[in-house]
Scaffold this motif. Structure first.
Motif, PDB file in Angstrom:
ATOM      1  N   GLU A 196       0.927  -1.228   0.002  1.00 41.28           N
ATOM      2  CA  GLU A 196       0.055  -0.071  -0.067  1.00 41.28           C
ATOM      3  C   GLU A 196       0.868   1.319   0.104  1.00 41.28           C
ATOM      4  O   GLU A 196       1.808   1.317   0.598  1.00 41.28           O
ATOM      5  CB  GLU A 196      -0.964   0.095   1.282  1.00 41.28           C
ATOM      6  N   GLY A 197       0.234   2.310  -0.793  1.00 37.74           N
ATOM      7  CA  GLY A 197       1.130   3.460  -0.805  1.00 37.74           C
ATOM      8  C   GLY A 197       0.818   4.420  -1.794  1.00 37.74           C
ATOM      9  O   GLY A 197      -0.121   3.945  -2.813  1.00 37.74           O
ATOM     10  N   LEU A 198       1.488   5.546  -1.996  1.00 33.33           N
ATOM     11  CA  LEU A 198       0.831   6.415  -3.049  1.00 33.33           C
ATOM     12  C   LEU A 198       1.468   5.862  -4.294  1.00 33.33           C
ATOM     13  O   LEU A 198       2.605   5.455  -4.341  1.00 33.33           O
ATOM     14  CB  LEU A 198       1.553   7.680  -2.981  1.00 33.33           C
ATOM     15  N   ASP A 199       0.543   5.904  -5.338  1.00 34.69           N
ATOM     16  CA  ASP A 199       1.044   5.292  -6.517  1.00 34.69           C
ATOM     17  C   ASP A 199       2.423   6.079  -7.169  1.00 34.69           C
ATOM     18  O   ASP A 199       2.446   7.408  -7.183  1.00 34.69           O
ATOM     19  CB  ASP A 199      -0.138   5.523  -7.701  1.00 34.69           C
ATOM     20  N   LYS A 200       3.225   5.352  -7.823  1.00 35.51           N
ATOM     21  CA  LYS A 200       4.322   6.001  -8.589  1.00 35.51           C
ATOM     22  C   LYS A 200       4.647   4.770  -9.430  1.00 35.51           C
ATOM     23  O   LYS A 200       4.379   3.664  -9.284  1.00 35.51           O
ATOM     24  CB  LYS A 200       5.504   6.388  -7.457  1.00 35.51           C
ATOM     25  N   PRO A 201       5.542   5.268 -10.613  1.00 32.52           N
ATOM     26  CA  PRO A 201       6.079   4.187 -11.272  1.00 32.52           C
ATOM     27  C   PRO A 201       7.169   3.125 -10.650  1.00 32.52           C
ATOM     28  O   PRO A 201       7.838   3.564  -9.658  1.00 32.52           O
ATOM     29  CB  PRO A 201       6.895   4.775 -12.273  1.00 32.52           C
ATOM     30  N   GLY A 202       7.015   1.955 -11.050  1.00 26.25           N
ATOM     31  CA  GLY A 202       8.065   0.870 -10.615  1.00 26.25           C
ATOM     32  C   GLY A 202       7.740   0.302  -9.321  1.00 26.25           C
ATOM     33  O   GLY A 202       8.496  -0.669  -9.071  1.00 26.25           O
ATOM     34  N   ILE A 203       6.733   0.196  -8.709  1.00 17.65           N
ATOM     35  CA  ILE A 203       6.335  -0.327  -7.721  1.00 17.65           C
ATOM     36  C   ILE A 203       5.935  -2.028  -7.787  1.00 17.65           C
ATOM     37  O   ILE A 203       6.920  -2.644  -6.982  1.00 17.65           O
ATOM     38  CB  ILE A 203       4.834   0.098  -6.797  1.00 17.65           C
ATOM     39  N   ILE A 204       5.242  -2.293  -8.764  1.00 17.91           N
ATOM     40  CA  ILE A 204       5.298  -3.623  -9.221  1.00 17.91           C
ATOM     41  C   ILE A 204       6.672  -4.331  -9.475  1.00 17.91           C
ATOM     42  O   ILE A 204       7.064  -5.276  -9.089  1.00 17.91           O
ATOM     43  CB  ILE A 204       4.267  -4.029 -10.272  1.00 17.91           C
ATOM     44  N   ALA A 205       7.372  -3.525 -10.367  1.00 19.60           N
ATOM     45  CA  ALA A 205       8.766  -4.179 -10.689  1.00 19.60           C
ATOM     46  C   ALA A 205       9.559  -4.128  -9.561  1.00 19.60           C
ATOM     47  O   ALA A 205      10.312  -5.316  -9.485  1.00 19.60           O
ATOM     48  CB  ALA A 205       9.347  -3.225 -11.791  1.00 19.60           C
ATOM     49  N   ALA A 206       9.760  -3.290  -8.581  1.00 15.42           N
ATOM     50  CA  ALA A 206      10.533  -3.547  -7.414  1.00 15.42           C
ATOM     51  C   ALA A 206      10.194  -4.702  -6.643  1.00 15.42           C
ATOM     52  O   ALA A 206      10.919  -5.233  -6.089  1.00 15.42           O
ATOM     53  CB  ALA A 206      10.472  -2.118  -6.721  1.00 15.42           C
ATOM     54  N   VAL A 207       8.885  -4.680  -6.427  1.00 11.47           N
ATOM     55  CA  VAL A 207       8.503  -5.933  -5.497  1.00 11.47           C
ATOM     56  C   VAL A 207       8.665  -7.372  -6.028  1.00 11.47           C
ATOM     57  O   VAL A 207       9.106  -8.191  -5.630  1.00 11.47           O
ATOM     58  CB  VAL A 207       6.964  -5.741  -5.135  1.00 11.47           C
TER      59      VAL A 207
END
Length: 86
Positions: A6-17
């Protein structure tokens, strides 16, 4: 394991996880994500039959969450099932 993000949307979240999950030799078996009013939410189910195990995955994802500014929780699937059994 069940991973929630959960968090504010930003590019790269799915990629990092997903990169950390792969680095721990775990496998994503299911994933759902949404963005509501700019807030990113994701639930990921992961097979942890690799050598790293729960502790390594939890520690790695805690580090990633801090780096990208999101809250990440990791629960064993069996615990998650027990918590939500009626």
């Amino acid at each position: 394991a069940v991973i929630t993000v959960e968090g504010l949307d930003k590019p790269g979240i799915i990629a990092a996880v997903a990169s950390e999950v792969a680095a721990q030799r775990a496998n994503i078996t299911d994933l759902s994500q949404t963005i509501l009013a700019g807030v990113f939410g994701m639930v990921m189910v992961v097979d942890m039959s690799g050598p790293g195990g729960y502790e390594a995955l939890s520690a790695g994802l805690a580090r990633v969450g801090g780096e990208i500014g999101v809250d990440i929780s990791v629960r064993l699937y069996s615990v998650f099932e027990a918590m939500h059994r009626i």
